[in-house]
Design an enzyme around this catalytic site. Structure first.
Site, mmCIF file in Angstrom:
data_model
loop_
_atom_site.group_PDB
_atom_site.id
_atom_site.type_symbol
_atom_site.label_atom_id
_atom_site.label_comp_id
_atom_site.label_asym_id
_atom_site.label_seq_id
_atom_site.Cartn_x
_atom_site.Cartn_y
_atom_site.Cartn_z
ATOM 1 N N GLY A 91 0.786 -1.220 0.000
ATOM 2 C CA GLY A 91 0.000 0.000 0.000
ATOM 3 C C GLY A 91 0.817 1.268 0.000
ATOM 4 N N ASP A 251 0.659 -11.527 6.935
ATOM 5 C CA ASP A 251 1.238 -10.718 5.853
ATOM 6 C C ASP A 251 2.564 -10.097 6.262
ATOM 7 O OD1 ASP A 251 -0.826 -9.203 7.461
ATOM 8 O OD2 ASP A 251 0.143 -7.514 6.468
ATOM 9 N N ASP A 261 9.218 -6.361 8.358
ATOM 10 C CA ASP A 261 8.254 -5.302 8.642
ATOM 11 C C ASP A 261 8.315 -4.850 10.099
ATOM 12 O OD1 ASP A 261 6.492 -3.523 7.499
ATOM 13 O OD2 ASP A 261 4.747 -4.577 8.262
#
Length: 490
Positions: A91, A251, A261
């Site tokens: 995103g 994810d 992440d």
């Protein structure tokens, strides 16, 4: 000679069918400039040590089109806090391409904060300065600790305003990873019943990252077994060093078992098994002591997604290897931290008694192991003084020293206390990225002073070294810096 003449690029993911991604042009930030460039890492890819050439900035910030790149946003899905979300994807980050290092390994180049993509949902596609600093520093700190992780090649800051709880500066991170393929990639194709694409994804994971699986009579099972083993090893490393990830959604789980992440993470200060670093984690799903269980849950979700390719019984047998692998690796790491080279009966009881003692006395986790590794020069009292209940500490320390003596007798190789402690200091860091240290660097950076970012980056490259001139960074956190919880907002 061209800046790029010795750099080897590729675009393997972009060769996959368009259903795997969307091509996206980066939206450059206003007046981008370097905060930090990881020269040592860059040299491993035949890039310059110093980021003086303006083309480095324009290419890696997305401001200048570059023929070796084909920017794309990956499509994936995932379970977030246990709930399946089909509407995920890159995103705000773009996979630019790949670079090959001097060892012949390919690494993805990912620009985080590159602007809007078809998967931005309600977001703006941007990353803010504070979260980018945290990810840069932590990914490099984890690499120096020897933990599997993504890497940070550099980061930039800009004049572009980004609107969160308040107006913040937009920033970009250049993240390197052996892959950006997540558990959620497989979940997306499974839940949308795109089984040919699911198989193609698995085929490419095997070809690119696990070619040894092709010799197996069940290559997809062999792939999953590797994912289980790598994930178990990563989690054991987290638990041993006292790292809490904070948002272990599927994810955010790398198919290669690499820490991925960095968001609301935290390292333990006081040993608190139930430590929650993410202020959005109201139920404690991702608390420090829940990480081993959650990783198994995530692997089970991946197994379900692989069920069109692998028999259920085989998947269950592979999953059953997770806990033994985790336990074995964690015990090995604990023995190393305690200077114990052999496995002896009663080790688990010794470890458990230690963890109970640390928790009951709110003892600093990193400080305890580092102090224990200085037993040869500092003496027992320095260890005992870390605890409120000194009698209990004295009792455990006596058991520990008996265990050390037992090992030397059993092995017939009597290591000196100095040798043992030197080995312990090589695996017990003196310096970790405590949240309060990161926050101090962020506070300065938000005033335009990036010196503390550079200081921490340099310090954390050698976390096991004494670095006497940096002693203040090994101090216990101030009261305001303990038990900090971090927002997912970034």
């Amino acid at each position: 000679m061209s800046l790029w003449s010795s750099v080897k690029f590729a675009q393997r993911y972009a060769q996959l069918p368009k259903v795997f991604y969307r091509l996206v042009t980066p939206q450059p930030l206003d007046n981008s400039r370097w905060v930090i460039w990881n020269g040592e890492l860059a040299q491993g890819f035949a890039l310059p040590k110093h980021a003086d050439d303006p083309q480095l900035l324009s290419v890696f910030s997305g401001a200048e089109p570059f023929s070796a790149f084909k920017p794309l946003a990956m499509k994936y899905a995932g379970h977030q806090f246990g709930v399946y979300n089909p509407d995920l994807g890159d995103g705000r980050g773009l996979l630019l391409g790949e670079m090959q290092n001097q060892q012949g390994q390919w690494f993805d180049i990912h620009l985080k904060g590159a602007g809007l993509t078809p998967f931005s949902r309600m977001g703006d596609g941007r990353a803010v300065l504070r979260s980018t600093i945290r990810e840069y520093l932590c990914s490099e700190a984890m690499a120096a600790l020897g933990i599997e992780t993504t890497r940070a090649l550099g980061m930039t800051v800009s004049d572009t305003p980004v609107y969160r709880e308040q107006v913040e500066q937009g920033a970009c991170l250049i993240r390197l990873a052996q892959t950006h393929i997540r558990f959620g990639h497989f979940e997306h194709f499974f839940y949308t019943e795109q089984y040919d694409e699911l198989r193609l994804l698995a085929d490419n994971v095997i070809e690119w990252y696990m070619p040894e699986c092709t010799a197996h009579d069940k290559p997809y099972l062999a792939m999953f077994e590797q994912v289980v083993a790598r994930t178990a090893t990563m989690i054991a490393q987290w638990q041993a060093v006292g790292f809490a990830h904070g948002v272990m959604n599927t994810d955010n789980m790398s198919i290669l078992g690499q820490t991925f992440d960095y968001g609301p993470f935290g390292f333990l200060d006081d040993y608190e098994p139930g430590y929650i670093c993410n202020h959005s984690d109201y139920q404690g799903r991702y608390a420090f002591d829940q990480q081993p269980r959650v990783a198994l849950w995530n692997l089970s979700a991946l197994a379900h997604a692989l069920s069109p390719l692998v028999e259920r019984d085989d998947l269950e047998l592979a999953l059953a290897q997770y806990e033994p692998t985790l336990g074995k690796v964690f015990s090995q790491l604990m023995r190393q931290k305690l200077g114990l080279l052999s496995q002896q009966e009663g080790d688990s009881e010794l470890f458990n008694a230690m963890f109970t003692l640390l928790a009951e006395n709110h003892t600093d986790y990193t400080r305890f192991f580092r102090t224990l590794s200085q037993l040869d020069s500092e003496g027992a009292q320095t260890v005992i003084d870390l605890f409120i209940d000194r009698d209990a500490a004295r009792g455990w320390l006596s058991r520990y020293l008996e265990r050390v003596a037992l090992e030397q007798t059993a092995s017939g190789e009597a290591k000196s206390a100095q040798q043992r402690c030197e080995q312990m200091r090589a695996v017990n860091p003196k310096y970790i990225l405590r949240n309060y240290l990161a926050q101090q660097a962020i506070d300065k950076a938000q005033q335009g002073d990036f010196s503390e970012v550079h200081t921490l980056a340099k310090l954390l490259k050698n976390p096991y070294d004494e670095q006497a001139e940096m002693e203040a960074y090994a101090h216990l956190p101030p009261e305001w810096g303990k038990k900090m919880v971090i927002s997912c907002s970034s």
